[in-house]
Design a protein around this motif. Structure first.
Motif, PDB file in Angstrom:
ATOM      1  N   LYS A  12       0.820  -1.208   0.000  1.00 23.12           N
ATOM      2  CA  LYS A  12       0.000   0.000   0.000  1.00 23.12           C
ATOM      3  C   LYS A  12       0.860   1.267   0.000  1.00 23.12           C
ATOM      4  O   LYS A  12       0.553   2.238  -0.676  1.00 23.12           O
ATOM      5  CB  LYS A  12      -0.926   0.004   1.212  1.00 23.12           C
ATOM      6  CG  LYS A  12      -1.922   1.155   1.198  1.00 23.12           C
ATOM      7  CD  LYS A  12      -2.785   1.222   2.439  1.00 23.12           C
ATOM      8  CE  LYS A  12      -3.617  -0.011   2.583  1.00 23.12           C
ATOM      9  NZ  LYS A  12      -4.608   0.087   3.674  1.00 23.12           N
ATOM     10  N   LYS A  43      -6.833  -2.743   0.137  1.00 20.57           N
ATOM     11  CA  LYS A  43      -7.860  -1.737   0.380  1.00 20.57           C
ATOM     12  C   LYS A  43      -7.216  -0.350   0.387  1.00 20.57           C
ATOM     13  O   LYS A  43      -6.314  -0.078   1.179  1.00 20.57           O
ATOM     14  CB  LYS A  43      -8.576  -1.989   1.703  1.00 20.57           C
ATOM     15  CG  LYS A  43      -9.710  -1.011   1.929  1.00 20.57           C
ATOM     16  CD  LYS A  43     -10.482  -1.320   3.184  1.00 20.57           C
ATOM     17  CE  LYS A  43     -11.608  -0.303   3.322  1.00 20.57           C
ATOM     18  NZ  LYS A  43     -12.416  -0.559   4.478  1.00 20.57           N
ATOM     19  N   ASP A  45      -6.734   3.644   1.165  1.00 16.15           N
ATOM     20  CA  ASP A  45      -6.954   4.365   2.407  1.00 16.15           C
ATOM     21  C   ASP A  45      -7.104   5.856   2.129  1.00 16.15           C
ATOM     22  O   ASP A  45      -7.194   6.280   0.979  1.00 16.15           O
ATOM     23  CB  ASP A  45      -5.826   4.083   3.413  1.00 16.15           C
ATOM     24  CG  ASP A  45      -4.446   4.499   2.927  1.00 16.15           C
ATOM     25  OD1 ASP A  45      -4.318   5.230   1.918  1.00 16.15           O
ATOM     26  OD2 ASP A  45      -3.458   4.095   3.567  1.00 16.15           O
ATOM     27  N   ILE A  77     -13.963   4.114   3.269  1.00 13.77           N
ATOM     28  CA  ILE A  77     -12.559   4.513   3.198  1.00 13.77           C
ATOM     29  C   ILE A  77     -12.463   5.958   3.685  1.00 13.77           C
ATOM     30  O   ILE A  77     -11.527   6.348   4.371  1.00 13.77           O
ATOM     31  CB  ILE A  77     -12.010   4.373   1.764  1.00 13.77           C
ATOM     32  CG1 ILE A  77     -12.048   2.904   1.327  1.00 13.77           C
ATOM     33  CG2 ILE A  77     -10.597   4.946   1.659  1.00 13.77           C
ATOM     34  CD1 ILE A  77     -11.849   2.689  -0.154  1.00 13.77           C
TER      35      ILE A  77
END
Length: 182
Positions: A12, A43, A45, A77
């Motif tokens: 990430k 995912k 952010d 988010i």
């Protein structure tokens, strides 16, 4: 001896840095492609969304930015809504948002007043927390004037700085009701 592939997929932090670099370089399409690939395994952010939305806003990709913002809200988010502990009022906290992301968030709320399911109750004042500018570049407030201009120029809504807290903007419920009746 066998050779092993020690290549790890980007994490990430790497992807956020790449999206941020695309934003700074004006490469909005590449930022969007990285974001779409990222979503398949990691995912996104707040940092991901901020960089991507700035890139899209700077490229005048307003509708795309608004759709991605709504997707980020749906997926939690991003979630700017909070409850004021002192008053119990529902407030929209933008003080950590970039100017571009704040504008997208405010547009989302204001335009929802024209839909069957508004995001905020028009019978209550809309309180926007924009901060006092202490974290701004050179101590110059950026969010408050940009949000105030957006409300006035795009929606003809009168807003005021909260006399009790200069880090808040208030759009009175009567203004919201007039707007939603259009």
């Amino acid at each position: 001896m066998t050779s092993r592939d020690n290549t790890n997929p980007p994490n990430k932090f790497c992807l956020n840095a790449a999206i941020s670099a695309c934003e700074k370089g004006g490469a909005w399409l590449e930022a969007l492609e990285l974001y779409e690939k990222m979503k398949t395994t990691i995912k996104p952010d707040f940092i991901t969304m901020n960089s991507l939305l700035i890139a899209l806003a700077n490229a005048d990709q307003k509708e795309l930015a608004e759709n991605i913002y709504k997707e980020a809200l749906r997926d939690r988010i991003l979630w700017p809504w909070k409850t004021d502990r002192r008053t119990g009022d529902r407030i929209m906290d933008l003080h950590q948002f970039s100017v571009e992301m704040s504008k997208i968030a405010v547009r989302n709320v204001i335009e929802s007043f024209l839909s069957p399911k508004p995001v905020h109750d028009v019978t209550k004042d809309l309180i926007l927390v924009v901060g006092k500018g202490y974290g701004s570049e050179d101590g110059i407030r950026m969010l408050a004037p940009n949000v105030m201009n957006l409300l006035e120029e795009e929606y003809c809504l009168k807003a005021e700085i909260d006399p009790k807290n200069e880090g808040r903007i208030i759009v009175r419920s009567d203004e919201l009701q007039k707007f939603s009746d259009l």
